[in-house]
Design a protein around this motif. Structure first.
Motif, PDB file in Angstrom:
ATOM      1  N   LEU A 234      42.760  42.624  40.851  1.00  0.00           N
ATOM      2  CA  LEU A 234      41.560  42.072  40.202  1.00  0.00           C
ATOM      3  C   LEU A 234      41.820  41.739  38.731  1.00  0.00           C
ATOM      4  O   LEU A 234      41.085  40.961  38.125  1.00  0.00           O
ATOM      5  N   TYR A 237      41.949  38.097  37.220  1.00  0.00           N
ATOM      6  CA  TYR A 237      40.646  37.445  37.020  1.00  0.00           C
ATOM      7  C   TYR A 237      40.004  37.944  35.726  1.00  0.00           C
ATOM      8  O   TYR A 237      39.490  37.148  34.925  1.00  0.00           O
ATOM      9  N   ALA A 241      41.936  34.362  34.865  1.00  0.00           N
ATOM     10  CA  ALA A 241      42.169  33.494  36.033  1.00  0.00           C
ATOM     11  C   ALA A 241      40.813  33.039  36.598  1.00  0.00           C
ATOM     12  O   ALA A 241      39.780  33.677  36.372  1.00  0.00           O
ATOM     13  N   GLY A 242      40.848  31.956  37.366  1.00  0.00           N
ATOM     14  CA  GLY A 242      39.607  31.373  37.851  1.00  0.00           C
ATOM     15  C   GLY A 242      39.063  32.028  39.105  1.00  0.00           C
ATOM     16  O   GLY A 242      39.666  32.960  39.666  1.00  0.00           O
ATOM     17  N   ALA A 243      37.911  31.489  39.551  1.00  0.00           N
ATOM     18  CA  ALA A 243      37.241  32.034  40.727  1.00  0.00           C
ATOM     19  C   ALA A 243      38.076  31.862  41.990  1.00  0.00           C
ATOM     20  O   ALA A 243      37.991  32.686  42.912  1.00  0.00           O
ATOM     21  N   TYR A 245      41.236  32.247  42.306  1.00  0.00           N
ATOM     22  CA  TYR A 245      42.115  33.419  42.416  1.00  0.00           C
ATOM     23  C   TYR A 245      41.334  34.640  42.878  1.00  0.00           C
ATOM     24  O   TYR A 245      41.784  35.373  43.776  1.00  0.00           O
ATOM     25  N   LEU A 246      40.175  34.885  42.273  1.00  0.00           N
ATOM     26  CA  LEU A 246      39.404  36.095  42.620  1.00  0.00           C
ATOM     27  C   LEU A 246      39.037  36.098  44.100  1.00  0.00           C
ATOM     28  O   LEU A 246      39.205  37.113  44.803  1.00  0.00           O
ATOM     29  N   ALA A 294      46.029  28.508  42.198  1.00  0.00           N
ATOM     30  CA  ALA A 294      44.988  28.670  41.183  1.00  0.00           C
ATOM     31  C   ALA A 294      45.496  28.210  39.813  1.00  0.00           C
ATOM     32  O   ALA A 294      44.737  27.651  39.017  1.00  0.00           O
TER      33      ALA A 294
ATOM     34  N   ARG B   2      33.527  38.888  34.243  1.00  0.00           N
ATOM     35  CA  ARG B   2      34.892  39.404  34.082  1.00  0.00           C
ATOM     36  C   ARG B   2      34.880  40.873  33.691  1.00  0.00           C
ATOM     37  O   ARG B   2      35.727  41.654  34.146  1.00  0.00           O
ATOM     38  N   VAL B   5      34.248  42.893  36.809  1.00  0.00           N
ATOM     39  CA  VAL B   5      35.461  42.974  37.643  1.00  0.00           C
ATOM     40  C   VAL B   5      36.469  43.938  37.027  1.00  0.00           C
ATOM     41  O   VAL B   5      37.123  44.716  37.733  1.00  0.00           O
TER      42      VAL B   5
END
Lengths: 297, 63
Positions: A234, A237, A241-243, A245-246, A294, B2, B5
């Motif tokens: 995780l 992200y 990193a972008g959505a 990747y998540l 990504a 973020r 997360v």
């Protein structure tokens, strides 16, 4: 009356086949996936094709050389394990000294290829990876501690650093994240395999976790390390990193967790150790493809 | 988002990391020449220490 086993095939083609076998091409293929995908992440786009090619060649030679030297060192235990008893050195088709020389030559050429055609940092890192695999893992930890594959896993996590350094000439936070992902992926991956090969490792006297502390303890560790791995995946992200990747990391990671859970529960309905092990291979490759895609988007 | 997360990641990494150390604390007996209880302890806690450092680094670079 017994029938003698047929003599092993000889000739140049058989020798070449054995030399290729020594490099463990299937394992190296997965390492190269992490290397090339790390190059996309480092470039935040598509790297130069020639650079990818030279990095792959250097990476193959480096990892293949390390694998060859590993089989030279481990030829005694390879001979008593069902999984490895047919390897070329054990079968006597390649002399141990010749295998060692071949492995060292591969590593030397890899350093030159990477250094002259990519960056010297990439070359140096690949050499560090070889030293970690041969020195730290094979010669020291493998036969002395149950943490062998945890700490020794650092060697397998070096290829993304090599790919990153080949593109940028430096190691930054993103490269460290990729290293960490492979590092924490190794324990659940390898202990799932060790559960399948417990008898082999026991015969060889290798202190793998399931040999020393049993299957229940190992199953627990697979589940706990899978949680560490999911948490670590995780972090890219969180770091920007972008959505895409998540979503990819979560979609790929949840089945891994489900398999580790079933393994931990001791569900005997299916061979969960084998399923977890095989999925872990697909998982790592696809996760790095997601990282590359990504980054390129 | 973020930050949320990152918090989930921290809970997973630190929580499972501590559980690993707790469950393996009694398994630090040296098994062979070249091993000792202190090196076994180091191998056990080192990954968690590195993970915590990585979490802190991530928090520092988070956009």
């Amino acid at each position: 009356m017994t029938t003698a086993a047929p003599p092993p095939p000889t000739g140049p083609r058989a020798v070449v086949r054995d030399l290729v076998t020594l490099t463990k091409p299937r394992i190296v293929a997965l390492l190269l996936v992490t290397t090339v995908c790390a190059m996309f992440a480092a470039r935040q786009g598509v790297p130069n094709g020639w650079l990818i090619g030279w990095t792959m060649i250097g990476g193959y030679l480096s990892a293949g050389g390390a694998n060859t030297i590993n089989q030279f060192v481990d030829r005694d235990i390879d001979a008593v394990m069902d999984r490895t008893e047919r390897r070329p050195i054990v079968m006597g088709r390649i002399a141990p000294g010749a295998a060692l020389a071949f492995g060292i030559a591969l590593v030397a050429v890899s350093v030159l290829v990477l250094g002259l055609l990519t960056t010297w940092l990439a070359a140096g890192l690949s050499l560090v990876g070889v030293l970690l695999y041969v020195g730290l893992y094979t010669l020291w930890l493998k036969r002395t501690t149950i943490h062998n594959i945890v700490i020794g896993g650092a060697a397998g996590a070096v290829p993304p650093l090599v790919g990153w350094a080949a593109v940028t000439g430096e190691i930054t936070f993103g490269a460290v994240l990729l290293f960490a992902i492979v590092f924490v992926w190794t324990p659940p991956h390898f202990w799932a395999l060790a559960l399948m090969l417990r008898k082999d490792y026991s015969q060889a006297g290798v202190p793998m976790l399931p040999v020393v502390y049993g299957e229940a303890a190992t199953r627990s560790q697979v589940l706990l390390w899978t949680l560490v791995m999911l948490g670590t995946t995780l972090l890219p992200y969180a770091a920007g990193a972008g959505a895409v990747y998540l979503i990819g990391a979560v979609v790929l990671g949840l089945p891994f967790l489900g398999m580790a859970w079933q393994l931990w529960r001791g569900d005997a309905s299916r061979p969960w150790a084998a399923i977890t092990f095989h999925y872990s291979l697909i998982y790592l490759a696809l996760l790095f493809v997601v990282i590359a895609v990504a980054a390129a988007l | 988002m973020r930050l949320a997360v990152l918090i989930i990641a921290a809970v997973l990494v630190v929580g499972a990391g501590l559980a690993i150390i707790r469950s393996m604390w009694g398994m630090r007996a040296p098994l062979a020449r070249g091993a000792s209880t202190s090196t076994e302890t180091l191998w056990l806690i080192l990954p968690l220490l590195l993970s915590v450092a990585l979490l802190a680094w991530t928090a520092a670079v988070m956009p």
